[in-house]
Enzyme design. Structure first.
Site, PDB file in Angstrom:
ATOM      1  N   GLY A  92     -35.008  -7.211 -32.636  1.00 37.38           N
ATOM      2  CA  GLY A  92     -35.908  -6.125 -32.096  1.00 37.38           C
ATOM      3  C   GLY A  92     -36.768  -5.959 -33.063  1.00 37.38           C
ATOM      4  CE1 TYR A  93     -42.541  -2.638 -35.663  1.00 35.05           C
ATOM      5  CE2 TYR A  93     -41.366  -0.504 -35.162  1.00 35.05           C
ATOM      6  CZ  TYR A  93     -42.678  -1.353 -35.904  1.00 35.05           C
ATOM      7  OH  TYR A  93     -43.307  -0.752 -36.771  1.00 35.05           O
ATOM      8  CB  SER A  98     -32.755   8.463 -35.188  1.00 39.42           C
ATOM      9  OG  SER A  98     -34.194   9.321 -34.941  1.00 39.42           O
ATOM     10  CB  ALA A  99     -35.786  11.850 -38.448  1.00 43.89           C
ATOM     11  CE1 TYR A 153     -32.117   6.477 -29.818  1.00 38.87           C
ATOM     12  CE2 TYR A 153     -33.450   8.121 -30.802  1.00 38.87           C
ATOM     13  CZ  TYR A 153     -32.885   6.701 -30.994  1.00 38.87           C
ATOM     14  OH  TYR A 153     -33.163   6.126 -31.950  1.00 38.87           O
ATOM     15  CE  LYS A 191     -29.854   5.402 -32.708  1.00 41.29           C
ATOM     16  NZ  LYS A 191     -29.434   3.987 -32.898  1.00 41.29           N
ATOM     17  CG  ASN A 217     -41.390   5.863 -24.378  1.00 39.98           C
ATOM     18  OD1 ASN A 217     -41.745   6.202 -23.228  1.00 39.98           O
ATOM     19  ND2 ASN A 217     -40.446   4.786 -24.514  1.00 39.98           N
TER      20      ASN A 217
END
Ligand code: NAD
Ligand code: UFG
Length: 344
Positions: free
Chosen positions: A10-11, A124-125, A148, A152, A197
Protein backbone atom coordinates in the site's frame (compact mmCIF):
# COMPACT_ATOMS: atom_id res chain seq x y z
CA UNK A 1 15.69 -7.37 11.44
CA UNK A 2 13.50 -9.58 9.32
CA UNK A 3 10.19 -7.73 9.33
CA UNK A 4 6.79 -8.94 8.21
CA UNK A 5 5.06 -5.85 6.76
CA UNK A 6 1.34 -6.45 6.39
CA UNK A 7 -0.16 -4.09 3.82
CA UNK A 8 3.36 -3.47 2.54
CA UNK A 9 2.14 -2.98 -1.04
CA UNK A 10 0.00 0.00 0.00
CA UNK A 11 0.80 3.68 0.04
CA UNK A 12 2.61 4.03 3.37
CA UNK A 13 3.75 0.40 3.42
CA UNK A 14 5.57 0.61 0.08
CA UNK A 15 7.55 3.69 1.17
CA UNK A 16 8.34 2.06 4.51
CA UNK A 17 9.53 -1.17 2.88
CA UNK A 18 12.00 0.87 0.88
CA UNK A 19 13.14 2.74 4.00
CA UNK A 20 13.60 -0.58 5.81
CA UNK A 21 15.84 -1.92 3.06
CA UNK A 22 17.82 1.33 3.05
CA UNK A 23 18.29 0.97 6.83
CA UNK A 24 19.65 -2.57 6.41
CA UNK A 25 16.54 -4.52 7.40
CA UNK A 26 14.85 -7.33 5.54
CA UNK A 27 11.17 -6.60 4.94
CA UNK A 28 8.75 -9.27 3.73
CA UNK A 29 5.46 -7.97 2.31
CA UNK A 30 2.15 -9.64 3.11
CA UNK A 31 -0.75 -8.17 1.12
CA UNK A 32 -3.97 -9.30 -0.51
CA UNK A 33 -3.97 -6.34 -2.95
CA UNK A 34 -7.42 -5.29 -1.76
CA UNK A 35 -6.33 -1.67 -2.22
CA UNK A 36 -2.98 -1.90 -3.97
CA UNK A 37 -1.17 -3.35 -6.92
CA UNK A 38 1.66 -5.87 -7.43
CA UNK A 39 3.21 -3.18 -9.62
CA UNK A 40 3.98 -1.21 -6.45
CA UNK A 41 6.00 -4.14 -5.12
CA UNK A 42 7.83 -4.47 -8.43
CA UNK A 43 8.78 -0.81 -8.32
CA UNK A 44 9.90 -0.93 -4.70
CA UNK A 45 12.14 -3.86 -5.62
CA UNK A 46 13.54 -1.82 -8.49
CA UNK A 47 14.24 1.17 -6.18
CA UNK A 48 15.68 -1.10 -3.49
CA UNK A 49 17.95 -2.81 -6.00
CA UNK A 50 16.79 -6.25 -4.92
CA UNK A 51 13.73 -8.47 -5.04
CA UNK A 52 11.42 -7.87 -2.07
CA UNK A 53 9.87 -11.06 -0.76
CA UNK A 54 6.11 -11.00 -1.29
CA UNK A 55 3.43 -13.21 0.23
CA UNK A 56 -0.02 -12.78 -1.27
CA UNK A 57 -2.45 -13.60 1.55
CA UNK A 58 -5.49 -12.26 3.36
CA UNK A 59 -5.10 -11.58 7.07
CA UNK A 60 -8.67 -12.78 7.54
CA UNK A 61 -7.45 -16.26 6.62
CA UNK A 62 -6.32 -17.34 10.09
CA UNK A 63 -4.71 -20.68 9.12
CA UNK A 64 -2.70 -18.98 6.36
CA UNK A 65 -1.54 -16.25 8.75
CA UNK A 66 -0.54 -18.87 11.30
CA UNK A 67 1.55 -20.72 8.72
CA UNK A 68 3.20 -17.54 7.45
CA UNK A 69 4.25 -16.45 10.94
CA UNK A 70 5.28 -20.00 11.93
CA UNK A 71 7.56 -20.36 8.91
CA UNK A 72 8.76 -16.78 8.49
CA UNK A 73 11.46 -16.48 11.14
CA UNK A 74 10.42 -12.87 11.74
CA UNK A 75 11.94 -10.59 14.34
CA UNK A 76 9.14 -8.06 14.12
CA UNK A 77 5.91 -7.12 12.39
CA UNK A 78 4.80 -3.76 11.03
CA UNK A 79 1.05 -3.93 10.69
CA UNK A 80 -0.30 -1.54 8.03
CA UNK A 81 -2.99 -3.73 6.50
CA UNK A 82 -6.53 -2.52 6.89
CA UNK A 83 -9.35 -0.53 5.36
CA UNK A 84 -9.14 3.22 5.81
CA UNK A 85 -12.02 5.16 4.24
CA UNK A 86 -13.94 7.06 6.92
CA UNK A 87 -17.15 7.51 4.90
CA UNK A 88 -17.20 3.89 3.76
CA UNK A 89 -16.71 2.77 7.37
CA UNK A 90 -19.93 4.54 8.37
CA UNK A 91 -21.81 2.81 5.55
CA UNK A 92 -20.26 -0.63 6.17
CA UNK A 93 -19.30 -0.79 9.85
CA UNK A 94 -19.32 -4.59 10.11
CA UNK A 95 -16.97 -4.92 7.16
CA UNK A 96 -14.61 -2.44 8.80
CA UNK A 97 -14.73 -4.06 12.24
CA UNK A 98 -14.18 -7.46 10.66
CA UNK A 99 -11.43 -6.40 8.29
CA UNK A 100 -9.47 -4.31 10.73
CA UNK A 101 -10.05 -6.00 14.07
CA UNK A 102 -10.40 -9.67 13.13
CA UNK A 103 -7.35 -9.52 10.88
CA UNK A 104 -5.35 -7.98 13.71
CA UNK A 105 -6.51 -10.71 16.10
CA UNK A 106 -5.43 -13.37 13.62
CA UNK A 107 -2.03 -11.74 13.33
CA UNK A 108 -1.56 -11.34 17.09
CA UNK A 109 -2.68 -14.92 17.74
CA UNK A 110 -0.05 -16.20 15.34
CA UNK A 111 2.61 -13.91 16.79
CA UNK A 112 1.84 -15.02 20.33
CA UNK A 113 1.86 -18.68 19.35
CA UNK A 114 5.16 -18.47 17.46
CA UNK A 115 7.01 -16.12 19.79
CA UNK A 116 7.15 -12.91 17.73
CA UNK A 117 6.70 -10.14 20.30
CA UNK A 118 7.72 -6.97 18.44
CA UNK A 119 5.04 -5.06 16.59
CA UNK A 120 4.56 -1.58 15.19
CA UNK A 121 0.94 -0.70 14.48
CA UNK A 122 -0.50 1.92 12.07
CA UNK A 123 -2.83 3.96 14.20
CA UNK A 124 -4.15 7.39 13.38
CA UNK A 125 -4.63 10.84 14.86
CA UNK A 126 -8.30 10.15 14.29
CA UNK A 127 -8.30 8.16 17.58
CA UNK A 128 -8.27 11.48 19.48
CA UNK A 129 -11.53 12.70 17.95
CA UNK A 130 -12.89 15.89 19.41
CA UNK A 131 -10.25 16.50 22.04
CA UNK A 132 -11.12 20.03 23.16
CA UNK A 133 -7.70 21.22 22.05
CA UNK A 134 -6.02 21.56 18.64
CA UNK A 135 -2.53 20.26 19.44
CA UNK A 136 -2.69 16.60 20.33
CA UNK A 137 -0.40 14.97 22.89
CA UNK A 138 -0.33 11.22 23.40
CA UNK A 139 -1.91 11.37 26.88
CA UNK A 140 -5.23 12.74 25.59
CA UNK A 141 -8.11 10.32 26.07
CA UNK A 142 -9.11 8.39 22.97
CA UNK A 143 -12.42 9.49 21.53
CA UNK A 144 -12.74 8.30 17.92
CA UNK A 145 -15.82 9.62 16.16
CA UNK A 146 -16.46 7.15 13.31
CA UNK A 147 -16.28 3.37 12.82
CA UNK A 148 -12.89 3.52 11.06
CA UNK A 149 -11.43 5.53 13.92
CA UNK A 150 -13.02 3.20 16.44
CA UNK A 151 -11.36 0.19 14.81
CA UNK A 152 -8.01 1.94 15.39
CA UNK A 153 -8.96 2.84 18.95
CA UNK A 154 -10.10 -0.70 19.77
CA UNK A 155 -6.97 -2.22 18.24
CA UNK A 156 -4.85 0.10 20.37
CA UNK A 157 -6.76 -1.13 23.44
CA UNK A 158 -6.34 -4.76 22.39
CA UNK A 159 -2.60 -4.18 22.04
CA UNK A 160 -2.48 -2.59 25.51
CA UNK A 161 -4.41 -5.51 27.02
CA UNK A 162 -2.13 -8.02 25.33
CA UNK A 163 0.98 -6.20 26.54
CA UNK A 164 -0.42 -6.19 30.09
CA UNK A 165 -1.33 -9.87 29.99
CA UNK A 166 2.21 -11.25 29.76
CA UNK A 167 5.73 -9.86 29.79
CA UNK A 168 7.91 -9.70 26.72
CA UNK A 169 5.80 -7.66 24.30
CA UNK A 170 7.27 -4.58 22.63
CA UNK A 171 4.48 -2.68 20.94
CA UNK A 172 4.65 0.69 19.16
CA UNK A 173 1.42 2.44 18.23
CA UNK A 174 2.07 5.11 15.64
CA UNK A 175 -0.58 7.81 15.39
CA UNK A 176 -0.13 9.28 11.95
CA UNK A 177 -1.37 12.75 11.17
CA UNK A 178 -2.00 13.42 7.44
CA UNK A 179 0.40 11.46 5.21
CA UNK A 180 0.89 12.96 1.74
CA UNK A 181 3.52 13.18 -1.00
CA UNK A 182 5.50 10.47 -2.68
CA UNK A 183 8.99 9.09 -3.11
CA UNK A 184 11.10 11.73 -4.93
CA UNK A 185 11.84 9.26 -7.74
CA UNK A 186 8.19 9.49 -8.83
CA UNK A 187 8.12 5.68 -9.08
CA UNK A 188 5.91 5.01 -6.04
CA UNK A 189 3.11 7.10 -4.55
CA UNK A 190 -0.51 7.18 -3.51
CA UNK A 191 -2.92 5.54 -5.95
CA UNK A 192 -6.45 5.81 -4.57
CA UNK A 193 -9.18 3.79 -6.22
CA UNK A 194 -12.18 5.79 -7.39
CA UNK A 195 -12.76 9.34 -6.27
CA UNK A 196 -10.11 10.33 -3.71
CA UNK A 197 -11.40 11.01 -0.20
CA UNK A 198 -8.37 12.99 0.87
CA UNK A 199 -7.28 16.47 -0.04
CA UNK A 200 -3.83 16.06 -1.60
CA UNK A 201 -4.70 13.20 -3.98
CA UNK A 202 -7.80 15.09 -5.06
CA UNK A 203 -5.78 18.25 -5.73
CA UNK A 204 -3.23 16.15 -7.66
CA UNK A 205 -5.96 14.75 -9.88
CA UNK A 206 -7.34 18.23 -10.55
CA UNK A 207 -3.82 19.39 -11.47
CA UNK A 208 -3.33 16.51 -13.90
CA UNK A 209 -6.74 17.09 -15.50
CA UNK A 210 -8.60 14.04 -14.19
CA UNK A 211 -11.04 16.24 -12.21
CA UNK A 212 -12.44 19.65 -13.04
CA UNK A 213 -12.15 21.36 -9.69
CA UNK A 214 -11.59 20.83 -6.00
CA UNK A 215 -14.45 21.19 -3.54
CA UNK A 216 -13.18 23.06 -0.51
CA UNK A 217 -15.26 21.67 2.32
CA UNK A 218 -16.12 24.81 4.25
CA UNK A 219 -14.48 28.23 4.42
CA UNK A 220 -16.17 29.44 7.60
CA UNK A 221 -14.23 27.49 10.21
CA UNK A 222 -12.61 29.41 13.07
CA UNK A 223 -9.18 29.17 11.41
CA UNK A 224 -7.01 31.95 9.91
CA UNK A 225 -8.43 31.62 6.37
CA UNK A 226 -11.63 29.78 7.32
CA UNK A 227 -10.61 26.42 5.80
CA UNK A 228 -9.69 23.24 7.69
CA UNK A 229 -6.21 22.98 9.19
CA UNK A 230 -4.26 19.70 9.34
CA UNK A 231 -0.74 18.48 10.04
CA UNK A 232 0.54 17.13 6.72
CA UNK A 233 3.50 14.77 6.87
CA UNK A 234 5.63 13.70 3.92
CA UNK A 235 5.30 9.94 3.43
CA UNK A 236 9.10 9.56 3.26
CA UNK A 237 9.40 11.20 6.70
CA UNK A 238 6.62 8.90 7.91
CA UNK A 239 8.45 5.86 6.54
CA UNK A 240 11.55 6.94 8.46
CA UNK A 241 9.39 7.15 11.60
CA UNK A 242 8.60 3.45 11.24
CA UNK A 243 12.26 2.53 11.03
CA UNK A 244 12.94 4.67 14.10
CA UNK A 245 10.05 3.06 16.01
CA UNK A 246 11.12 -0.44 15.05
CA UNK A 247 14.64 0.25 16.26
CA UNK A 248 13.35 1.76 19.52
CA UNK A 249 11.03 -1.16 20.34
CA UNK A 250 13.69 -2.84 22.46
CA UNK A 251 13.32 0.00 25.00
CA UNK A 252 9.54 -0.35 25.18
CA UNK A 253 8.17 -2.48 28.00
CA UNK A 254 4.63 -3.31 26.91
CA UNK A 255 3.07 -0.76 24.60
CA UNK A 256 3.73 2.88 23.77
CA UNK A 257 2.02 5.42 21.50
CA UNK A 258 3.86 8.05 19.45
CA UNK A 259 2.42 10.85 17.33
CA UNK A 260 4.02 11.08 13.92
CA UNK A 261 3.44 14.59 12.63
CA UNK A 262 5.30 17.83 12.08
CA UNK A 263 3.65 19.91 14.80
CA UNK A 264 2.57 22.46 12.15
CA UNK A 265 -0.88 23.00 10.74
CA UNK A 266 -1.62 23.99 7.13
CA UNK A 267 -4.99 25.08 5.76
CA UNK A 268 -6.74 23.66 2.69
CA UNK A 269 -5.96 26.86 0.79
CA UNK A 270 -2.28 26.70 1.80
CA UNK A 271 -2.15 23.18 0.37
CA UNK A 272 -3.79 24.42 -2.84
CA UNK A 273 -1.26 27.29 -3.14
CA UNK A 274 1.70 24.98 -2.52
CA UNK A 275 0.42 22.64 -5.20
CA UNK A 276 -0.05 25.49 -7.66
CA UNK A 277 3.57 26.49 -7.10
CA UNK A 278 4.76 22.90 -7.57
CA UNK A 279 2.71 22.20 -10.70
CA UNK A 280 3.01 25.67 -12.18
CA UNK A 281 -0.70 25.78 -12.97
CA UNK A 282 -3.86 26.96 -11.25
CA UNK A 283 -6.00 24.55 -9.21
CA UNK A 284 -9.63 25.57 -9.76
CA UNK A 285 -11.78 25.19 -6.65
CA UNK A 286 -15.25 25.98 -5.41
CA UNK A 287 -16.29 26.39 -1.82
CA UNK A 288 -18.67 23.60 -0.85
CA UNK A 289 -20.52 22.84 2.41
CA UNK A 290 -18.57 21.43 5.34
CA UNK A 291 -18.00 17.67 5.25
CA UNK A 292 -19.78 15.76 8.03
CA UNK A 293 -17.53 14.85 10.91
CA UNK A 294 -14.62 17.15 9.94
CA UNK A 295 -12.89 19.02 12.74
CA UNK A 296 -11.80 22.63 12.10
CA UNK A 297 -8.18 22.17 13.11
CA UNK A 298 -5.73 19.73 14.65
CA UNK A 299 -2.03 19.01 14.56
CA UNK A 300 0.49 16.93 16.42
CA UNK A 301 2.63 17.59 19.40
CA UNK A 302 5.57 15.54 18.07
CA UNK A 303 7.80 16.00 21.16
CA UNK A 304 7.59 12.40 22.38
CA UNK A 305 8.73 10.95 19.03
CA UNK A 306 11.60 13.42 18.97
CA UNK A 307 12.73 12.46 22.47
CA UNK A 308 12.15 8.71 22.33
CA UNK A 309 12.54 7.85 18.65
CA UNK A 310 15.08 10.58 17.85
CA UNK A 311 12.93 11.31 14.85
CA UNK A 312 11.35 14.43 13.40
CA UNK A 313 9.97 15.52 10.06
CA UNK A 314 12.40 17.09 7.63
CA UNK A 315 10.21 17.89 4.64
CA UNK A 316 7.82 20.82 4.36
CA UNK A 317 4.61 21.49 2.44
CA UNK A 318 6.45 22.55 -0.74
CA UNK A 319 8.41 19.26 -0.74
CA UNK A 320 5.17 17.33 -0.26
CA UNK A 321 3.48 19.16 -3.15
CA UNK A 322 6.54 18.82 -5.40
CA UNK A 323 6.84 15.07 -4.83
CA UNK A 324 3.08 14.47 -5.08
CA UNK A 325 3.05 16.36 -8.39
CA UNK A 326 6.15 14.53 -9.67
CA UNK A 327 4.42 11.20 -8.97
CA UNK A 328 1.04 12.27 -10.37
CA UNK A 329 2.44 13.86 -13.53
CA UNK A 330 4.61 10.83 -14.29
CA UNK A 331 1.80 8.39 -13.45
CA UNK A 332 -1.47 10.16 -14.24
CA UNK A 333 -3.40 6.94 -13.52
CA UNK A 334 -1.22 5.72 -10.68
CA UNK A 335 -0.06 2.14 -11.21
CA UNK A 336 -2.76 1.58 -13.83
CA UNK A 337 -3.43 2.83 -17.33
CA UNK A 338 -6.77 4.53 -16.74
CA UNK A 339 -8.56 1.72 -18.57
CA UNK A 340 -9.27 -0.37 -15.45
CA UNK A 341 -11.92 1.75 -13.78
CA UNK A 342 -13.69 4.19 -16.08
CA UNK A 343 -15.63 5.57 -13.08
CA UNK A 344 -12.41 6.66 -11.41
P1 NAD B 1 -3.40 1.45 1.73
O1 NAD B 1 -4.82 1.07 1.50
O2 NAD B 1 -2.64 2.04 0.61
O3 NAD B 1 -2.59 0.21 2.31
C1 NAD B 1 -3.20 -0.81 3.06
C2 NAD B 1 -2.76 -2.14 2.46
O4 NAD B 1 -3.34 -3.20 3.22
C3 NAD B 1 -3.22 -2.31 1.01
O5 NAD B 1 -2.11 -2.69 0.22
C4 NAD B 1 -4.26 -3.41 1.08
O6 NAD B 1 -4.29 -4.20 -0.09
C5 NAD B 1 -3.79 -4.20 2.30
N1 NAD B 1 -4.84 -4.96 2.97
C6 NAD B 1 -6.06 -4.50 3.38
N2 NAD B 1 -6.75 -5.50 3.96
C7 NAD B 1 -5.94 -6.60 3.95
C8 NAD B 1 -6.10 -7.94 4.40
N3 NAD B 1 -7.22 -8.34 5.00
N4 NAD B 1 -5.07 -8.79 4.23
C9 NAD B 1 -3.92 -8.40 3.63
N5 NAD B 1 -3.73 -7.15 3.17
C10 NAD B 1 -4.73 -6.26 3.33
O7 NAD B 1 -3.42 2.47 2.99
P2 NAD B 1 -2.25 3.37 3.58
O8 NAD B 1 -2.63 4.78 3.35
O9 NAD B 1 -0.93 2.88 3.15
O10 NAD B 1 -2.46 3.09 5.12
C11 NAD B 1 -1.75 2.09 5.82
C12 NAD B 1 -2.24 2.04 7.25
O11 NAD B 1 -2.11 3.32 7.86
C13 NAD B 1 -3.72 1.66 7.37
O12 NAD B 1 -3.88 0.84 8.50
C14 NAD B 1 -4.40 2.99 7.60
O13 NAD B 1 -5.59 2.85 8.32
C15 NAD B 1 -3.34 3.73 8.41
N6 NAD B 1 -3.46 5.19 8.30
C16 NAD B 1 -3.46 5.78 7.07
C17 NAD B 1 -3.60 7.16 6.97
C18 NAD B 1 -3.65 7.84 5.61
O14 NAD B 1 -4.11 8.99 5.55
N7 NAD B 1 -3.16 7.22 4.55
C19 NAD B 1 -3.72 7.96 8.13
C20 NAD B 1 -3.67 7.33 9.37
C21 NAD B 1 -3.55 5.94 9.45
N1 UFG C 1 -10.85 18.60 2.12
C1 UFG C 1 -11.43 19.42 1.17
N2 UFG C 1 -11.78 18.87 -0.03
C2 UFG C 1 -11.55 17.54 -0.33
C3 UFG C 1 -10.95 16.72 0.64
C4 UFG C 1 -10.61 17.28 1.87
O1 UFG C 1 -11.65 20.61 1.41
O2 UFG C 1 -11.91 17.10 -1.43
C5 UFG C 1 -10.42 19.19 3.41
C6 UFG C 1 -11.08 18.56 4.63
O3 UFG C 1 -12.30 19.18 4.92
C7 UFG C 1 -10.00 18.77 5.70
C8 UFG C 1 -8.69 18.73 4.92
O4 UFG C 1 -9.05 18.97 3.56
O5 UFG C 1 -10.13 20.07 6.25
C9 UFG C 1 -7.99 17.39 5.00
O6 UFG C 1 -8.92 16.36 4.64
P1 UFG C 1 -8.42 14.85 4.39
O7 UFG C 1 -9.63 14.07 3.99
O8 UFG C 1 -7.26 14.85 3.48
O9 UFG C 1 -7.87 14.41 5.80
P2 UFG C 1 -8.64 14.25 7.21
O10 UFG C 1 -7.86 15.03 8.20
O11 UFG C 1 -10.06 14.55 7.10
O12 UFG C 1 -8.53 12.69 7.46
C10 UFG C 1 -7.27 12.04 7.38
C11 UFG C 1 -7.47 10.58 6.98
C12 UFG C 1 -8.09 9.81 8.09
C13 UFG C 1 -7.34 10.02 9.34
C14 UFG C 1 -7.28 11.49 9.65
C15 UFG C 1 -6.55 11.79 10.92
O13 UFG C 1 -8.29 10.47 5.85
O14 UFG C 1 -8.03 8.44 7.78
O15 UFG C 1 -6.63 12.15 8.58
O16 UFG C 1 -5.24 11.36 10.84
F1 UFG C 1 -7.96 9.36 10.33
Amino acid sequence: MRVLTTGGAGYIGSHTVLALVEAGHEPVILDNFANSSPEAVRRVSELAGREIELIEADLLDAPAVDRIVADGNFDAVIHFAGLKAVGESAAQPLRYYRSNILSTLNLLDAMQKHGVRNVVFSSSATVYGEAGTVQYTEELPLNAMNPYGRTKMHIEQILDDLAASEPGWHIGKLRYFNPVGAHPSGRIGEDPRGIPNNLMPFVSQVAVGRREHLNVFGDDYPTPDGTGVRDYIHVVDLAGGHVAALEALGDVRGSRAWNLGSGQGSSVLEVVRAFERAAGRPIPYVVAPRRDGDLPEFFADPTLARLELHWKTERGLDDMARDAWNWQSKNPFGYGTGEEDPEA
